[in-house]
Design an enzyme around this catalytic site. Structure first.
Site, PDB file in Angstrom:
ATOM      1  N   ARG A  55       0.800  -1.232   0.000  1.00 49.98           N
ATOM      2  CA  ARG A  55       0.000   0.000   0.000  1.00 49.98           C
ATOM      3  C   ARG A  55       0.829   1.278   0.000  1.00 49.98           C
ATOM      4  O   ARG A  55       0.556   2.211  -0.753  1.00 49.98           O
ATOM      5  CB  ARG A  55      -0.913   0.052   1.237  1.00 49.98           C
ATOM      6  CG  ARG A  55      -2.241  -0.591   1.050  1.00 49.98           C
ATOM      7  CD  ARG A  55      -2.663  -1.199   2.354  1.00 49.98           C
ATOM      8  NE  ARG A  55      -1.695  -2.209   2.714  1.00 49.98           N
ATOM      9  CZ  ARG A  55      -1.759  -3.471   2.286  1.00 49.98           C
ATOM     10  NH1 ARG A  55      -2.770  -3.842   1.554  1.00 49.98           N
ATOM     11  NH2 ARG A  55      -0.823  -4.352   2.592  1.00 49.98           N
ATOM     12  N   THR A  56       1.819   1.354   0.876  1.00 49.90           N
ATOM     13  CA  THR A  56       2.518   2.634   1.016  1.00 49.90           C
ATOM     14  C   THR A  56       3.222   2.991  -0.285  1.00 49.90           C
ATOM     15  O   THR A  56       3.054   4.086  -0.824  1.00 49.90           O
ATOM     16  CB  THR A  56       3.509   2.576   2.199  1.00 49.90           C
ATOM     17  OG1 THR A  56       2.793   2.110   3.341  1.00 49.90           O
ATOM     18  CG2 THR A  56       4.101   3.937   2.495  1.00 49.90           C
ATOM     19  N   LYS A  84      25.556  -3.715  -1.982  1.00 53.74           N
ATOM     20  CA  LYS A  84      27.031  -3.675  -2.077  1.00 53.74           C
ATOM     21  C   LYS A  84      27.632  -2.902  -0.915  1.00 53.74           C
ATOM     22  O   LYS A  84      28.839  -2.685  -0.873  1.00 53.74           O
ATOM     23  CB  LYS A  84      27.444  -2.984  -3.389  1.00 53.74           C
ATOM     24  CG  LYS A  84      26.907  -3.632  -4.635  1.00 53.74           C
ATOM     25  CD  LYS A  84      27.276  -2.761  -5.846  1.00 53.74           C
ATOM     26  CE  LYS A  84      26.325  -2.988  -6.995  1.00 53.74           C
ATOM     27  NZ  LYS A  84      26.299  -1.856  -7.930  1.00 53.74           N
ATOM     28  N   HIS A 133       5.016   5.780  11.380  1.00 50.39           N
ATOM     29  CA  HIS A 133       4.502   5.643  10.017  1.00 50.39           C
ATOM     30  C   HIS A 133       3.539   6.811   9.785  1.00 50.39           C
ATOM     31  O   HIS A 133       2.316   6.649   9.763  1.00 50.39           O
ATOM     32  CB  HIS A 133       3.794   4.292   9.888  1.00 50.39           C
ATOM     33  CG  HIS A 133       3.517   3.844   8.480  1.00 50.39           C
ATOM     34  ND1 HIS A 133       3.545   4.702   7.390  1.00 50.39           N
ATOM     35  CD2 HIS A 133       3.194   2.614   7.985  1.00 50.39           C
ATOM     36  CE1 HIS A 133       3.250   4.014   6.288  1.00 50.39           C
ATOM     37  NE2 HIS A 133       3.032   2.749   6.629  1.00 50.39           N
TER      38      HIS A 133
HETATM   39  N1   CP Z   1      -0.263  -0.084   5.815  1.00 52.31           N
HETATM   40  C1   CP Z   1       0.932  -0.308   5.254  1.00 52.31           C
HETATM   41  O1   CP Z   1       1.956   0.328   5.603  1.00 52.31           O
HETATM   42  O2   CP Z   1       0.906  -1.267   4.294  1.00 52.31           O
HETATM   43  P1   CP Z   1       2.156  -1.773   3.439  1.00 52.31           P
HETATM   44  O3   CP Z   1       3.122  -2.430   4.399  1.00 52.31           O
HETATM   45  O4   CP Z   1       1.588  -2.711   2.422  1.00 52.31           O
HETATM   46  O5   CP Z   1       2.802  -0.561   2.823  1.00 52.31           O
END
Ligand code: CP
Length: 308
Positions: A55-56, A84, A133
């Site tokens: 998603r992100t 590397k 996040h």
């Molecule tokens: N919600 C979220 O961060 O999903 P992903 O890990 O798929 O990006």
């Protein structure tokens, strides 16, 4: 201070007013996407994903493409020169000439902050270890605003892995700044929220927090239920994960006791913690949440780039 050319590493980098401006613009973009389809023409988003994501990464890419911009980057550190031994600092010194804005996900806490110290273009934290996040928080807030009409006067339950869940840490801290919010924190004793975070939100914002191991106990009073998966990748051994992995499973039977206007959110991916029989419940909004994530990221990038 205007948002243009700033970094977003921690949700506290944004004032409440700025959070509300981003959400408001995100909802305008959601309702009238065509009006914004060329505002990023000539702009390039760089995606630096050192850890898996669906998603992100893809919502950022979709967001930039929907605004007429383009995208470059990597989705696996093993295909980049990190394999590397290249440092983050050197990668950023190069990438900030290749792109106008960067989003980074990294398993190490603080990696996006380090990147921001070497970057001349805005760096957005796309998730760092078990830490923060911030754009998931924007996604969560726009969903609450869209479906509840306001982000205030809410009892919010977080359920699952509250120790390692970075989406939980960011959203808890941010919601604490809104008016009349209280929390019910549902987790096994091994996965309670970090003590420093609990102390911070209680001391700074005087928020009421109830901690419990029971999902059912407070469900009838809850306005927003934020389910999370147990973060397998953060455990030191498989045995501990297996012991805890199915500790909470939300299903229709449990929801019989919940409010009719409950909002069920989940940052996704889901593993087993929401049974598929919940998906058709009108209170389940986790797929709409992922959709709104595109528009709030459009709004964020447009404001950091100074094009909206
Ligand atoms: N919600 C979220 O961060 O999903 P992903 O890990 O798929 O990006």
């Amino acid at each position: 201070m205007p948002l243009i050319n700033r970094h977003l590493i921690d949700p506290n980098d944004l004032t409440l007013e700025e959070l509300q401006q981003i959400i408001e613009l995100g909802l305008k973009m959601y309702n009238q996407p065509k009006a914004y389809s060329e505002i990023c023409k000539g702009k390039i988003l760089g995606t630096l994903f050192y850890e898996p994501s669906t998603r992100t990464r893809l919502s950022f890419e979709s967001a930039m493409l929907k605004m007429g911009g383009t995208v470059l980057g990597f989705s696996d550190a093993n295909t980049s020169s990190a394999k590397k031994g290249e440092s983050i600092a050197d990668t950023i010194r190069v990438l900030d000439d290749y792109a106008d804005i960067l989003v980074m996900r990294h398993p190490r806490e603080g990696a996006p902050l380090l990147a921001s110290q070497f970057s001349t273009v805005p760096v957005i934290n796309g998730g760092d270890g078990g830490h923060q996040h911030p754009t998931q928080t924007l996604t969560d807030l726009i969903t609450i605003q869209n479906y509840r009409g306001s982000i205030s006067n809410l009892k919010v339950a977080f359920c699952g892995d509250l120790l390692f869940g970075r989406t939980v840490h960011s959203l808890l801290k941010t919601l604490s700044r809104f008016e009349n919010i209280s929390f019910v924190l549902v987790s096994p004793s091994e996965l309670k929220i970090p003590c420093h975070l609990k102390e911070e939100i209680q001391q700074e914002y005087n928020v009421e927090i109830i901690e419990t191991t029971s999902l059912e106990e407070h469900l009838p009073e809850i306005d927003i239920l934020y389910m999370t998966r147990i973060q397998k990748e953060r455990f030191f051994n498989e045995e501990d994960y297996v012991k805890l992995k199915d500790c909470y499973i939300l299903n229709q039977a449990k929801l019989k006791h919940a409010k009719d206007n409950l909002l069920i959110l989940h940052p996704l991916p889901r593993v087993n913690e929401i049974s598929y029989d919940v998906d058709d419940d009108p209170r389940a909004k986790y797929f709409e949440q992922a959709k709104l994530g595109v528009y709030v990221r459009m709004a964020l990038m447009a404001m950091l780039l100074g094009v909206a």
